[in-house]
Write a protein that holds these residues in place. Structure first.
Motif, PDB file in Angstrom:
ATOM      1  N   THR A 159       2.805 -16.175   3.385  1.00  0.00           N
ATOM      2  CA  THR A 159       4.236 -15.885   3.502  1.00  0.00           C
ATOM      3  C   THR A 159       4.828 -16.506   4.767  1.00  0.00           C
ATOM      4  O   THR A 159       6.036 -16.679   4.847  1.00  0.00           O
ATOM      5  N   GLY A 160       3.985 -16.798   5.740  1.00  0.00           N
ATOM      6  CA  GLY A 160       4.449 -17.399   6.982  1.00  0.00           C
ATOM      7  C   GLY A 160       5.077 -16.428   7.961  1.00  0.00           C
ATOM      8  O   GLY A 160       5.632 -16.848   8.972  1.00  0.00           O
ATOM      9  N   VAL A 161       5.004 -15.143   7.670  1.00  0.00           N
ATOM     10  CA  VAL A 161       5.573 -14.129   8.554  1.00  0.00           C
ATOM     11  C   VAL A 161       4.603 -12.947   8.674  1.00  0.00           C
ATOM     12  O   VAL A 161       3.700 -12.788   7.852  1.00  0.00           O
ATOM     13  N   PRO A 162       4.835 -12.092   9.682  1.00  0.00           N
ATOM     14  CA  PRO A 162       3.976 -10.916   9.823  1.00  0.00           C
ATOM     15  C   PRO A 162       4.162  -9.914   8.693  1.00  0.00           C
ATOM     16  O   PRO A 162       5.113  -9.986   7.906  1.00  0.00           O
ATOM     17  N   GLY A 163       3.261  -8.960   8.670  1.00  0.00           N
ATOM     18  CA  GLY A 163       3.321  -7.821   7.776  1.00  0.00           C
ATOM     19  C   GLY A 163       2.774  -6.615   8.508  1.00  0.00           C
ATOM     20  O   GLY A 163       2.430  -6.689   9.689  1.00  0.00           O
ATOM     21  N   ILE A 164       2.679  -5.517   7.810  1.00  0.00           N
ATOM     22  CA  ILE A 164       2.128  -4.283   8.370  1.00  0.00           C
ATOM     23  C   ILE A 164       0.903  -3.911   7.566  1.00  0.00           C
ATOM     24  O   ILE A 164       0.924  -3.931   6.327  1.00  0.00           O
ATOM     25  N   TYR A 165      -0.165  -3.562   8.279  1.00  0.00           N
ATOM     26  CA  TYR A 165      -1.343  -2.993   7.630  1.00  0.00           C
ATOM     27  C   TYR A 165      -1.392  -1.520   8.014  1.00  0.00           C
ATOM     28  O   TYR A 165      -1.439  -1.170   9.199  1.00  0.00           O
ATOM     29  N   LEU A 166      -1.373  -0.677   7.016  1.00  0.00           N
ATOM     30  CA  LEU A 166      -1.458   0.769   7.200  1.00  0.00           C
ATOM     31  C   LEU A 166      -2.928   1.155   7.209  1.00  0.00           C
ATOM     32  O   LEU A 166      -3.590   1.126   6.176  1.00  0.00           O
ATOM     33  N   GLU A 167      -3.447   1.470   8.372  1.00  0.00           N
ATOM     34  CA  GLU A 167      -4.860   1.832   8.506  1.00  0.00           C
ATOM     35  C   GLU A 167      -5.113   3.232   7.979  1.00  0.00           C
ATOM     36  O   GLU A 167      -6.074   3.473   7.264  1.00  0.00           O
ATOM     37  N   ASP A 168      -4.281   4.178   8.380  1.00  0.00           N
ATOM     38  CA  ASP A 168      -4.463   5.576   7.972  1.00  0.00           C
ATOM     39  C   ASP A 168      -3.109   6.214   7.695  1.00  0.00           C
ATOM     40  O   ASP A 168      -2.175   6.088   8.500  1.00  0.00           O
ATOM     41  N   LEU A 169      -3.044   6.918   6.586  1.00  0.00           N
ATOM     42  CA  LEU A 169      -1.901   7.773   6.256  1.00  0.00           C
ATOM     43  C   LEU A 169      -2.478   9.129   5.914  1.00  0.00           C
ATOM     44  O   LEU A 169      -3.363   9.228   5.051  1.00  0.00           O
ATOM     45  N   ARG A 187       5.492  -7.762   3.847  1.00  0.00           N
ATOM     46  CA  ARG A 187       4.570  -6.886   3.124  1.00  0.00           C
ATOM     47  C   ARG A 187       4.110  -5.728   3.993  1.00  0.00           C
ATOM     48  O   ARG A 187       4.076  -5.817   5.204  1.00  0.00           O
ATOM     49  N   VAL A 188       3.788  -4.647   3.299  1.00  0.00           N
ATOM     50  CA  VAL A 188       3.069  -3.506   3.856  1.00  0.00           C
ATOM     51  C   VAL A 188       1.890  -3.310   2.922  1.00  0.00           C
ATOM     52  O   VAL A 188       2.075  -3.227   1.700  1.00  0.00           O
ATOM     53  N   GLU A 189       0.705  -3.287   3.482  1.00  0.00           N
ATOM     54  CA  GLU A 189      -0.479  -3.135   2.630  1.00  0.00           C
ATOM     55  C   GLU A 189      -1.474  -2.179   3.246  1.00  0.00           C
ATOM     56  O   GLU A 189      -1.422  -1.885   4.432  1.00  0.00           O
ATOM     57  N   TRP A 190      -2.382  -1.687   2.395  1.00  0.00           N
ATOM     58  CA  TRP A 190      -3.386  -0.722   2.825  1.00  0.00           C
ATOM     59  C   TRP A 190      -4.479  -0.679   1.781  1.00  0.00           C
ATOM     60  O   TRP A 190      -4.362  -1.260   0.702  1.00  0.00           O
ATOM     61  N   ALA A 191      -5.541   0.035   2.089  1.00  0.00           N
ATOM     62  CA  ALA A 191      -6.641   0.241   1.145  1.00  0.00           C
ATOM     63  C   ALA A 191      -6.692   1.722   0.788  1.00  0.00           C
ATOM     64  O   ALA A 191      -6.327   2.580   1.588  1.00  0.00           O
ATOM     65  N   VAL A 192      -7.143   1.997  -0.423  1.00  0.00           N
ATOM     66  CA  VAL A 192      -7.322   3.378  -0.865  1.00  0.00           C
ATOM     67  C   VAL A 192      -8.659   3.461  -1.606  1.00  0.00           C
ATOM     68  O   VAL A 192      -9.038   2.521  -2.317  1.00  0.00           O
ATOM     69  N   LEU A 193      -9.366   4.547  -1.398  1.00  0.00           N
ATOM     70  CA  LEU A 193     -10.647   4.731  -2.067  1.00  0.00           C
ATOM     71  C   LEU A 193     -10.440   4.841  -3.575  1.00  0.00           C
ATOM     72  O   LEU A 193      -9.498   5.494  -4.042  1.00  0.00           O
ATOM     73  N   ASP A 194     -11.328   4.239  -4.330  1.00  0.00           N
ATOM     74  CA  ASP A 194     -11.207   4.217  -5.794  1.00  0.00           C
ATOM     75  C   ASP A 194     -11.116   5.606  -6.412  1.00  0.00           C
ATOM     76  O   ASP A 194     -10.452   5.793  -7.428  1.00  0.00           O
TER      77      ASP A 194
END
Length: 169
Positions: free
Chosen positions: A84-94, A124-131
């Motif tokens: 995308t050529g720009v920053p984003g946010i990674y959500l480590e913990d919610l 973008r804002v992205e994160w991981a979630v357990l299956d």
């Protein structure tokens, strides 16, 4: 890294150093929920250094109850996408305490992150979630988030990290 500014949803604010004990309590509660209670080695000193110190790499938003107690948090950091050529946010913990769920604080925390991203021109804002975390998956998808089906997260840690990162490797 700039703090989150005004215009955050009701009940959400940028954490301060005084919130560190509550943030660590919520991190431990999240680890318990995610079936990894002994995995947290983070200390208050770590949070002071890496969230509020001169070398800060992360930020935290907290959600307060009507009584003013910290009952939720979103720990995040800035990323950069070459696509995308720009920053984003990674959500480590919610995390929102079970007794405070259902009142909109989780959505308010994600809304605050989205607002920060939009205000700063991030894409973008992205994160991981357990299956197995069906309640969270359903919550995220109800907000319009979609899983990245073709991507698998990899992690280099412990002895493998030490070996690869050793001098002369």
């Amino acid at each position: 890294m700039a703090e989150a500014g005004p215009g955050l949803p009701a009940g959400v604010r940028a954490a301060t150093p005084a919130d560190v004990p509550d943030v660590l309590r919520l991190i431990r509660a999240l680890a318990e929920y995610e079936r990894e209670p002994d995995a947290v080695v983070t200390t208050e000193a770590d949070l002071h250094r890496w969230v509020f110190g001169d070398d800060a790499v992360a930020r935290v938003l907290v959600a307060d109850s009507a009584e003013g107690a910290v009952v939720g948090m979103a720990l995040w950091f800035r990323t950069y996408s070459t696509w995308t050529g720009v920053p984003g946010i990674y959500l480590e913990d919610l995390y929102v305490e079970p007794a405070a769920r259902g009142g909109g604080l989780g959505k308010a925390l994600l809304t605050a992150l989205a607002r920060i991203a939009v205000d700063r021109g991030y894409r973008r804002v992205e994160w991981a979630v357990l299956d197995w975390n069906t309640p969270s998956i359903e919550f995220y998808e109800a907000l319009g988030a979609r899983p990245m089906q073709e991507w698998t997260t990899y992690r280099l840690t412990g002895p493998a990290l030490a070996e690869l990162g050793a001098p002369g490797t």
